[in-house]
Design an enzyme around this catalytic site. Structure first.
Site, PDB file in Angstrom:
ATOM      1  N   LYS A 274       0.798  -1.104   0.121  1.00  0.00           N
ATOM      2  CA  LYS A 274      -0.080  -0.122  -0.055  1.00  0.00           C
ATOM      3  C   LYS A 274       0.874   1.072   0.059  1.00  0.00           C
ATOM      4  O   LYS A 274       2.092   1.042   0.442  1.00  0.00           O
ATOM      5  CB  LYS A 274      -0.828   0.142   1.297  1.00  0.00           C
ATOM      6  CG  LYS A 274      -2.028  -0.925   1.115  1.00  0.00           C
ATOM      7  CD  LYS A 274      -2.889  -0.657   2.638  1.00  0.00           C
ATOM      8  CE  LYS A 274      -3.906  -1.787   2.480  1.00  0.00           C
ATOM      9  NZ  LYS A 274      -5.202  -1.418   1.511  1.00  0.00           N
ATOM     10  N   ARG A 348     -10.547 -11.146   1.350  1.00  0.00           N
ATOM     11  CA  ARG A 348     -11.356 -12.302   0.852  1.00  0.00           C
ATOM     12  C   ARG A 348     -10.591 -13.750   0.806  1.00  0.00           C
ATOM     13  O   ARG A 348     -11.323 -14.437   1.089  1.00  0.00           O
ATOM     14  CB  ARG A 348     -11.884 -11.942  -0.558  1.00  0.00           C
ATOM     15  CG  ARG A 348     -10.576 -11.764  -1.606  1.00  0.00           C
ATOM     16  CD  ARG A 348     -10.918 -10.894  -2.644  1.00  0.00           C
ATOM     17  NE  ARG A 348     -10.880  -9.401  -2.566  1.00  0.00           N
ATOM     18  CZ  ARG A 348     -11.161  -8.702  -3.396  1.00  0.00           C
ATOM     19  NH1 ARG A 348     -11.667  -9.097  -4.714  1.00  0.00           N
ATOM     20  NH2 ARG A 348     -11.151  -7.192  -3.022  1.00  0.00           N
TER      21      ARG A 348
HETATM   22  N1  BES Z   1      -8.040  -3.556   4.285  1.00  0.00           N
HETATM   23  C1  BES Z   1      -8.309  -3.215   2.944  1.00  0.00           C
HETATM   24  C2  BES Z   1      -9.598  -2.413   2.438  1.00  0.00           C
HETATM   25  C3  BES Z   1      -9.750  -1.197   3.400  1.00  0.00           C
HETATM   26  C4  BES Z   1      -9.248   0.086   2.830  1.00  0.00           C
HETATM   27  C5  BES Z   1     -10.231  -0.853   4.644  1.00  0.00           C
HETATM   28  C6  BES Z   1      -9.440   1.315   3.303  1.00  0.00           C
HETATM   29  C7  BES Z   1     -10.386   0.081   5.098  1.00  0.00           C
HETATM   30  C8  BES Z   1      -9.864   1.477   4.661  1.00  0.00           C
HETATM   31  C9  BES Z   1      -8.262  -4.296   2.149  1.00  0.00           C
HETATM   32  O1  BES Z   1      -7.677  -5.511   2.190  1.00  0.00           O
HETATM   33  C10 BES Z   1      -7.591  -3.976   0.585  1.00  0.00           C
HETATM   34  O2  BES Z   1      -6.648  -3.567   0.722  1.00  0.00           O
HETATM   35  N2  BES Z   1      -8.588  -3.832  -0.247  1.00  0.00           N
HETATM   36  C11 BES Z   1      -8.174  -3.486  -1.621  1.00  0.00           C
HETATM   37  C12 BES Z   1      -8.658  -4.538  -2.743  1.00  0.00           C
HETATM   38  C13 BES Z   1      -8.119  -4.319  -4.076  1.00  0.00           C
HETATM   39  C14 BES Z   1      -6.657  -4.547  -4.250  1.00  0.00           C
HETATM   40  C15 BES Z   1      -8.891  -5.087  -5.086  1.00  0.00           C
HETATM   41  C16 BES Z   1      -8.619  -1.854  -1.927  1.00  0.00           C
HETATM   42  O3  BES Z   1      -9.817  -1.794  -1.561  1.00  0.00           O
HETATM   43  O4  BES Z   1      -7.872  -1.246  -2.303  1.00  0.00           O
HETATM   44 MN    MN Z   2      -5.438  -5.200   1.812  1.00  0.00          MN
END
Ligand code: BES
Ligand code: MN
Ligand code: ZN
Length: 495
Positions: A274, A348
């Site tokens: 990230k 997921r």
């Molecule tokens: N934990 C994150 C989602 C999230 C984002 C929770 C912001 C709380 C605040 C999740 O694991 C994630 O990183 N999701 C990605 C999915 C993508 C790579 C398809 C996302 O939402 O960017």
């Molecule tokens: Mn994630």
């Protein structure tokens, strides 16, 4: 804070640090007429001069010869709702008139609430106090205690409460501490909330009806949960797959409700790292698991006559030489193969093994999962509602009802079969990301492919589990979302 009841004490005689008087905008002078007389018309004057009008969450303090009196506005009587009462309650208990002024006792006149018809599960006084109690939460673990600690509110006396609040008091005793427990777990930074520490928190709930079992990596391998384990591979913190059985039903064999909570104690994204900005928030990627523990705590406190199995697939998601690489293929507990194209879509991956485990070993009547699953959730709904998707309309209707009552709102999104194509993999049965559009839905659709025909609902709480700004009765940080919602759902289905 202890809640007491007193009857037939006149408002001018009650011994209390502050007296709280709720007003609607329609106030005509009846309810508080004696106190008004005893204080030489102070209340009448402040209303006649329109210095206080009873507008929603308006607040005024007056010093009378009988003591301090807080006037709080509820808005127009016809517009009073459960949520407006919570907000008014929160406003009073957070106000400077109570906090930091050595106020240890408060009394609340409940007369005005008797007139209020809400058409909700509880009485008006319940919601006012609920907001007040929720607003009192603070997370101070890492703050040096202030030298001069002002005394804190210890008792709240409800005056002339005509409603029988027996069940409500039990709810407060069980649910409010459970919400605080959840908020503490979520607010705690990842170094102090590792999978092992989360497992200890789960074990702290063990009791007569609550059995906690923790599967380590070896045991998870034996179960074939390679999807879950693929997320844990990059971390030095050992994964803990937490399984809790609550048996309260008359028939201990009756199919349980399965509650699954995403429990990523830190989500760096893994190799699909990230960006730095905001990454610190990923300590709250276990909010689904924390809410699940809160629910078990509250259910146990109330000894609800139901059976539950809760599963928390706890792990960190970290990048390292041993981490899963984009392009890797893993097999889930159900036997389906997954092509991992983005290691940041890890929620997921852990959820499908947790749900698969619950279905395989417990044959639940329904499966509810709560997960901070997608950033796309906040793009769709802002911070105002959890996204809800599932395969069973009547289950989702039940959750909508519970959500309306608790104001932990859910909003249903569609799982059109066309989304299946978004997840087609060239090399495996399915891939773990669906492309740029519909990210909130493809995440849920991915899960649905592993649930098959068990009634299932998914709540994406990514944008509601944590608040960056103070809300009327929820301070910055973890909100504890899910606990009151699912508790209400469980109570409703038990009525
Ligand atoms: N934990 C994150 C989602 C999230 C984002 C929770 C912001 C709380 C605040 C999740 O694991 C994630 O990183 N999701 C990605 C999915 C993508 C790579 C398809 C996302 O939402 O960017
Ligand atoms: Mn994630
Ligand atoms: Zn995540």
């Amino acid at each position: 804070m202890e809640i007491k009841f007193a009857k037939n004490i006149s408002l001018s005689e009650i011994k209390t640090d502050v007296l709280i008087l709720p007003f609607t905008e329609d106030y005509k002078g009846a309810v508080y007429s004696t106190l008004d007389k005893d204080t030489g018309g102070l209340i009448r004057r402040i209303i006649e001069t329109k210095e206080f009008t009873g507008k929603h969450t308006e607040l005024t303090l007056i010093h009378t010869k009988t003591g301090k009196v807080i006037l709080v506005g509820l808005g127009k009587a016809a517009e009073v709702t459960a949520e407006r009462l919570r907000r008014a309650g929160g406003k009073v208990f957070l106000s400077k008139y109570i906090k930091g002024h050595d106020v240890t006792s408060a009394a609340l006149s409940t007369a005005i609430f008797q007139e209020q018809k809400l058409g909700a599960r509880h009485t008006a006084v319940f919601y006012f106090i609920e907001g007040g109690l929720l607003s009192r939460y603070e997370f101070k673990r890492y703050k040096k205690p202030e030298k001069e600690q002002p005394n804190d509110l210890k008792t709240l006396t409800l005056l002339d409460c005509r409603a029988d609040l027996g069940d409500e008091m039990k709810w407060f005793d069980a649910v409010i501490p459970a919400v605080s427990f959840t908020r503490d777990l979520v607010n705690t930074p990842s170094s102090d909330m590792t999978p092992a520490i989360l497992a200890e928190a789960a074990k702290s709930l063990s009791g007569k009806r609550v059995k906690v079992k923790v599967l380590d990596a070896e045991a998870s391998k034996k179960e074939g949960m390679w999807s879950y384990l693929s997320v844990a591979k990059g971390s030095v913190e050992p994964p803990k797959f937490i399984v809790i059985e609550y048996k309260g039903g008359k028939d201990s064999k009756k199919a349980p409700v399965a509650i699954i909570g995403k429990s990523i104690t830190f989500d760096s994204g893994g190799i699909s790292l990230k960006p730095a900005d905001g990454m610190e928030k990923m300590k709250y990627d276990m909010a689904g698991g924390a809410a699940t523990l809160g629910i078990i705590k509250a259910v146990a406190a109330l000894s609800l006559p139901i059976n539950i199995v809760a599963v928390l697939p706890a792990t960190e998601n970290m990048p390292s030489g041993s981490a899963t690489r984009p392009g890797d293929v893993v097999t889930a507990i159900t036997g389906k193969t997954i092509e991992i194209l983005n290691t940041d879509a890890e929620g997921r991956l852990v959820l499908v093994d947790a749900i698969g485990y619950a279905i395989k070993h417990y044959k639940p009547a329904v499966v509810i999962d709560m997960a901070t699953l997608t950033g796309a959730c906040s793009i769709a709904l802002g911070n105002e509602a959890a996204a809800m998707m599932g395969n069973n309309e009547s289950l989702m209707d039940d959750l909508k009802k519970a959500s309306a009552e608790t104001y932990e709102r859910v909003w249903q999104m569609p799982l059109y079969e066309e989304f299946k194509d978004y997840l087609k993999s060239d090399v495996a049965d399915i891939k773990n990301i669906g492309g740029r559009t519909g990210g909130l839905i493809t995440a849920a659709y991915f899960i649905s492919e592993f649930v098959t025909d068990t009634p299932w609902v998914h709540l994406d709480i990514a944008s509601t589990a944590f608040t960056d700004k103070d809300k009327p009765y929820l301070c910055k940080g973890a909100t504890g979302i899910g606990v009151r919602l699912i508790m209400n759902y469980l109570l409703n289905s038990n009525d």
